[in-house]
Design a protein around this motif. Structure first.
Motif, PDB file in Angstrom:
ATOM      1  N   SER A 144       6.978  35.851  15.747  1.00 16.74           N
ATOM      2  CA  SER A 144       7.682  36.103  14.439  1.00 16.74           C
ATOM      3  C   SER A 144       6.971  34.675  13.252  1.00 16.74           C
ATOM      4  CB  SER A 144       9.287  36.168  14.099  1.00 16.74           C
ATOM      5  OG  SER A 144       9.419  37.112  14.569  1.00 16.74           O
ATOM      6  N   VAL A 145       6.214  34.231  12.802  1.00 21.14           N
ATOM      7  CA  VAL A 145       5.693  33.544  12.449  1.00 21.14           C
ATOM      8  C   VAL A 145       5.654  32.945  10.738  1.00 21.14           C
ATOM      9  CG1 VAL A 145       4.018  31.385  12.021  1.00 21.14           C
ATOM     10  CG2 VAL A 145       3.603  33.083  13.408  1.00 21.14           C
ATOM     11  N   SER A 146       6.890  31.785  10.307  1.00 21.76           N
ATOM     12  CA  SER A 146       7.329  31.541   9.204  1.00 21.76           C
ATOM     13  C   SER A 146       6.503  30.155   8.774  1.00 21.76           C
ATOM     14  CB  SER A 146       8.638  31.442   9.166  1.00 21.76           C
ATOM     15  OG  SER A 146       8.865  30.715   7.715  1.00 21.76           O
ATOM     16  N   ILE A 147       6.523  29.873   7.604  1.00 19.70           N
ATOM     17  CA  ILE A 147       5.269  28.625   7.187  1.00 19.70           C
ATOM     18  C   ILE A 147       6.543  27.831   6.125  1.00 19.70           C
ATOM     19  CG2 ILE A 147       3.544  26.962   7.047  1.00 19.70           C
ATOM     20  CD1 ILE A 147       2.102  29.497   8.110  1.00 19.70           C
ATOM     21  N   ASP A 148       7.023  27.257   5.526  1.00 18.46           N
ATOM     22  CA  ASP A 148       7.035  26.507   5.024  1.00 18.46           C
ATOM     23  C   ASP A 148       6.709  25.106   4.317  1.00 18.46           C
ATOM     24  OD1 ASP A 148      10.027  28.107   5.027  1.00 18.46           O
ATOM     25  OD2 ASP A 148      10.793  26.964   6.600  1.00 18.46           O
ATOM     26  N   ILE A 149       6.712  25.425   2.603  1.00 17.92           N
ATOM     27  CA  ILE A 149       5.941  24.547   2.298  1.00 17.92           C
ATOM     28  C   ILE A 149       6.642  23.538   1.009  1.00 17.92           C
ATOM     29  CG2 ILE A 149       3.792  24.333   0.796  1.00 17.92           C
ATOM     30  CD1 ILE A 149       2.549  26.024   2.378  1.00 17.92           C
ATOM     31  N   TYR A 150       6.597  22.377   1.561  1.00 16.81           N
ATOM     32  CA  TYR A 150       7.650  21.401   0.738  1.00 16.81           C
ATOM     33  C   TYR A 150       6.782  20.826   0.084  1.00 16.81           C
ATOM     34  CZ  TYR A 150      10.696  23.134   3.908  1.00 16.81           C
ATOM     35  OH  TYR A 150      12.166  23.536   4.789  1.00 16.81           O
ATOM     36  N   ASN A 151       6.387  20.889  -1.904  1.00 13.30           N
ATOM     37  CA  ASN A 151       6.624  19.455  -2.851  1.00 13.30           C
ATOM     38  C   ASN A 151       7.516  18.299  -3.267  1.00 13.30           C
ATOM     39  OD1 ASN A 151       4.807  17.987  -4.148  1.00 13.30           O
ATOM     40  ND2 ASN A 151       4.271  19.311  -5.339  1.00 13.30           N
ATOM     41  N   ARG A 152       6.799  17.212  -2.332  1.00 12.28           N
ATOM     42  CA  ARG A 152       7.502  15.772  -1.853  1.00 12.28           C
ATOM     43  C   ARG A 152       6.881  15.103  -3.174  1.00 12.28           C
ATOM     44  NH1 ARG A 152      11.457  18.612  -0.175  1.00 12.28           N
ATOM     45  NH2 ARG A 152      12.060  18.756   1.622  1.00 12.28           N
ATOM     46  N   GLY A 153       6.045  15.674  -3.621  1.00 11.75           N
ATOM     47  CA  GLY A 153       5.273  14.466  -4.823  1.00 11.75           C
ATOM     48  C   GLY A 153       5.818  14.367  -6.241  1.00 11.75           C
ATOM     49  N   SER A 154       5.175  13.807  -6.847  1.00  7.78           N
ATOM     50  CA  SER A 154       6.143  13.838  -8.274  1.00  7.78           C
ATOM     51  C   SER A 154       5.013  14.439  -9.436  1.00  7.78           C
ATOM     52  CB  SER A 154       6.171  12.271  -8.612  1.00  7.78           C
ATOM     53  OG  SER A 154       4.599  11.901  -8.750  1.00  7.78           O
TER      54      SER A 154
ATOM     55  N   VAL B 122       0.682  -0.917   0.174  1.00  8.20           N
ATOM     56  CA  VAL B 122       0.369   0.067   0.464  1.00  8.20           C
ATOM     57  C   VAL B 122       0.759   1.153   0.119  1.00  8.20           C
ATOM     58  CG1 VAL B 122      -1.813   1.497   1.026  1.00  8.20           C
ATOM     59  CG2 VAL B 122      -2.074  -0.827   0.978  1.00  8.20           C
ATOM     60  N   SER B 123       1.589   1.327   0.790  1.00  8.89           N
ATOM     61  CA  SER B 123       2.459   2.261   0.699  1.00  8.89           C
ATOM     62  C   SER B 123       3.631   2.664  -0.401  1.00  8.89           C
ATOM     63  CB  SER B 123       3.913   2.308   1.800  1.00  8.89           C
ATOM     64  OG  SER B 123       4.288   0.940   2.426  1.00  8.89           O
ATOM     65  N   ALA B 124       4.065   1.358  -1.297  1.00  6.87           N
ATOM     66  CA  ALA B 124       4.867   1.455  -2.481  1.00  6.87           C
ATOM     67  C   ALA B 124       3.676   2.125  -3.244  1.00  6.87           C
ATOM     68  CB  ALA B 124       4.803   0.218  -2.725  1.00  6.87           C
ATOM     69  N   SER B 125       2.474   1.810  -3.941  1.00  7.63           N
ATOM     70  CA  SER B 125       1.836   1.963  -4.917  1.00  7.63           C
ATOM     71  C   SER B 125       1.558   3.898  -4.368  1.00  7.63           C
ATOM     72  CB  SER B 125       0.367   1.677  -4.446  1.00  7.63           C
ATOM     73  OG  SER B 125      -0.869   1.548  -3.259  1.00  7.63           O
ATOM     74  N   PHE B 126       1.303   3.742  -3.407  1.00 10.38           N
ATOM     75  CA  PHE B 126       1.300   5.866  -2.525  1.00 10.38           C
ATOM     76  C   PHE B 126       2.145   6.464  -3.507  1.00 10.38           C
ATOM     77  CE2 PHE B 126      -2.091   4.894   0.568  1.00 10.38           C
ATOM     78  CZ  PHE B 126      -3.163   5.526  -0.247  1.00 10.38           C
ATOM     79  N   ALA B 127       3.975   5.875  -3.273  1.00  9.32           N
ATOM     80  CA  ALA B 127       5.269   6.205  -3.453  1.00  9.32           C
ATOM     81  C   ALA B 127       4.804   6.788  -5.150  1.00  9.32           C
ATOM     82  CB  ALA B 127       5.888   5.734  -3.037  1.00  9.32           C
ATOM     83  N   ILE B 128       4.429   5.518  -5.662  1.00 11.98           N
ATOM     84  CA  ILE B 128       4.700   5.056  -7.017  1.00 11.98           C
ATOM     85  C   ILE B 128       3.365   6.260  -7.505  1.00 11.98           C
ATOM     86  CG2 ILE B 128       4.177   4.042  -9.116  1.00 11.98           C
ATOM     87  CD1 ILE B 128       5.283   1.727  -7.417  1.00 11.98           C
ATOM     88  N   SER B 129       2.305   6.339  -7.485  1.00 16.47           N
ATOM     89  CA  SER B 129       1.074   7.383  -7.855  1.00 16.47           C
ATOM     90  C   SER B 129       2.463   9.013  -8.368  1.00 16.47           C
ATOM     91  CB  SER B 129       0.623   7.409  -6.468  1.00 16.47           C
ATOM     92  OG  SER B 129       0.596   8.257  -5.711  1.00 16.47           O
ATOM     93  N   ASP B 130       0.627   9.304  -9.355  1.00 20.68           N
ATOM     94  CA  ASP B 130       1.336  10.406  -9.922  1.00 20.68           C
ATOM     95  C   ASP B 130       0.976  11.621  -9.299  1.00 20.68           C
ATOM     96  OD1 ASP B 130       3.194  11.601 -11.503  1.00 20.68           O
ATOM     97  OD2 ASP B 130       1.466  12.201 -13.148  1.00 20.68           O
ATOM     98  N   ALA B 131       1.201  11.888  -7.982  1.00 17.85           N
ATOM     99  CA  ALA B 131       0.058  13.187  -7.182  1.00 17.85           C
ATOM    100  C   ALA B 131       1.432  13.524  -6.790  1.00 17.85           C
ATOM    101  CB  ALA B 131      -0.914  12.546  -5.974  1.00 17.85           C
ATOM    102  N   PRO B 132       0.638  15.023  -6.456  1.00 20.01           N
ATOM    103  CA  PRO B 132       1.658  15.871  -4.942  1.00 20.01           C
ATOM    104  C   PRO B 132       2.037  15.318  -3.866  1.00 20.01           C
ATOM    105  CG  PRO B 132       0.043  17.072  -5.983  1.00 20.01           C
ATOM    106  CD  PRO B 132      -0.208  15.906  -7.137  1.00 20.01           C
ATOM    107  N   PHE B 133       2.296  15.475  -3.289  1.00 20.30           N
ATOM    108  CA  PHE B 133       2.704  15.269  -1.594  1.00 20.30           C
ATOM    109  C   PHE B 133       2.949  16.727  -0.999  1.00 20.30           C
ATOM    110  CE2 PHE B 133       3.946  13.949   2.686  1.00 20.30           C
ATOM    111  CZ  PHE B 133       3.153  13.205   2.580  1.00 20.30           C
ATOM    112  N   MET B 134       2.494  17.307   0.047  1.00 21.22           N
ATOM    113  CA  MET B 134       2.568  18.803   0.686  1.00 21.22           C
ATOM    114  C   MET B 134       3.359  18.415   1.907  1.00 21.22           C
ATOM    115  SD  MET B 134       2.500  20.896  -1.816  1.00 21.22           S
ATOM    116  CE  MET B 134       1.524  21.471  -2.349  1.00 21.22           C
ATOM    117  N   VAL B 135       3.914  19.044   2.247  1.00 19.35           N
ATOM    118  CA  VAL B 135       4.254  18.394   3.782  1.00 19.35           C
ATOM    119  C   VAL B 135       5.043  20.398   4.216  1.00 19.35           C
ATOM    120  CG1 VAL B 135       6.554  17.969   5.262  1.00 19.35           C
ATOM    121  CG2 VAL B 135       5.700  16.969   3.143  1.00 19.35           C
ATOM    122  N   ALA B 136       4.535  20.184   4.888  1.00 17.36           N
ATOM    123  CA  ALA B 136       4.245  22.142   5.794  1.00 17.36           C
ATOM    124  C   ALA B 136       4.637  22.218   7.098  1.00 17.36           C
ATOM    125  CB  ALA B 136       2.817  22.260   5.690  1.00 17.36           C
ATOM    126  N   HIS B 137       5.826  22.532   7.242  1.00 20.72           N
ATOM    127  CA  HIS B 137       7.021  22.873   8.626  1.00 20.72           C
ATOM    128  C   HIS B 137       6.230  24.074   9.382  1.00 20.72           C
ATOM    129  CE1 HIS B 137       9.788  22.270  11.694  1.00 20.72           C
ATOM    130  NE2 HIS B 137       9.805  23.450  11.674  1.00 20.72           N
TER     131      HIS B 137
END
Length: 194
Positions: free
Chosen positions: A51-61, A20-35
């Motif tokens: 002071s507030v800072s928010i970083d958004i990373y698109n770790r998807g494909s 299941v995790s491998a199928s999610f990793a292979i899928s062609d979709a964005p995966f957002m991670v925000a800190h």
């Protein structure tokens, strides 16, 4: 002791989780991670700057479109917006890229404050509904708390007495080296006595 049925099903669940995790990793979709990061600094006027800072990373494909960030967890009766905005939007966020947003708040209300994670909404071309992601939570903020004074290194004392200490150290080292016999001369002396 563990139930034997649970022990026999454990490998099955591990294999299922892997696929299941491998199928999610292979899928062609964005995966957002925000800190979300927050820092406090005391102002002389009896207020605290947040002071507030928010970083958004698109770790998807794949690229995420119509990305919007909103952080409305800051109560208006406690915080005043000093600079920036609590929301921001981007037209797109490509795969492997990052976007940052920051703003500054000020508070004159003493107490502990809990902030909710920021919400990131984005669109995937293959799906009609907007997707949501959440930022990491922050630790509770103790605003205008009584903090013990920090002990800082006194640079002016180093500037005033540093040269004196170094000269005395060199003199003591020199005297020690002169008064301590070397091991090679002691070894030569013991050979001559035999």
């Amino acid at each position: 002791m563990a139930n034997p049925k649970i022990k026999s099903l454990l490998p099955f669940f591990l294999v299922l989780f892997f696929f299941v995790s491998a199928s999610f990793a292979i899928s062609d979709a964005p995966f957002m991670v925000a800190h979300k990061k927050v820092s406090l600094s005391r102002l002389k006027s009896g207020a605290e700057k947040v002071s507030v800072s928010i970083d958004i990373y698109n770790r998807g494909s794949a690229t995420a479109y119509d990305v919007s960030l909103s952080d409305y967890s800051w109560a208006q009766d406690v915080f005043d917006l000093v600079s920036g905005n609590t929301s921001k939007s981007w037209e797109r966020l490509d795969a492997g890229s990052m976007a940052s947003h920051s703003f500054v708040l000020e508070s004159q209300v003493k107490g502990v404050f809990y902030s909710a994670p920021a919400i990131i909404k984005f669109r995937i071309p293959s799906r009609a509904a907007l997707q949501e992601a959440y930022s990491t939570p922050i630790q509770p903020l103790d605003i205008l708390a009584d903090r013990p004074p920090e002990k800082k290194f006194e640079w002016r004392l180093l500037a005033k007495y540093g040269s004196l200490v170094s000269v005395l150290s060199f003199v003591c080292l020199f005297v020690y080296l002169i008064l301590t016999p070397s091991k090679s001369s002691a070894a030569k002396g013991s050979k001559k006595r035999r």
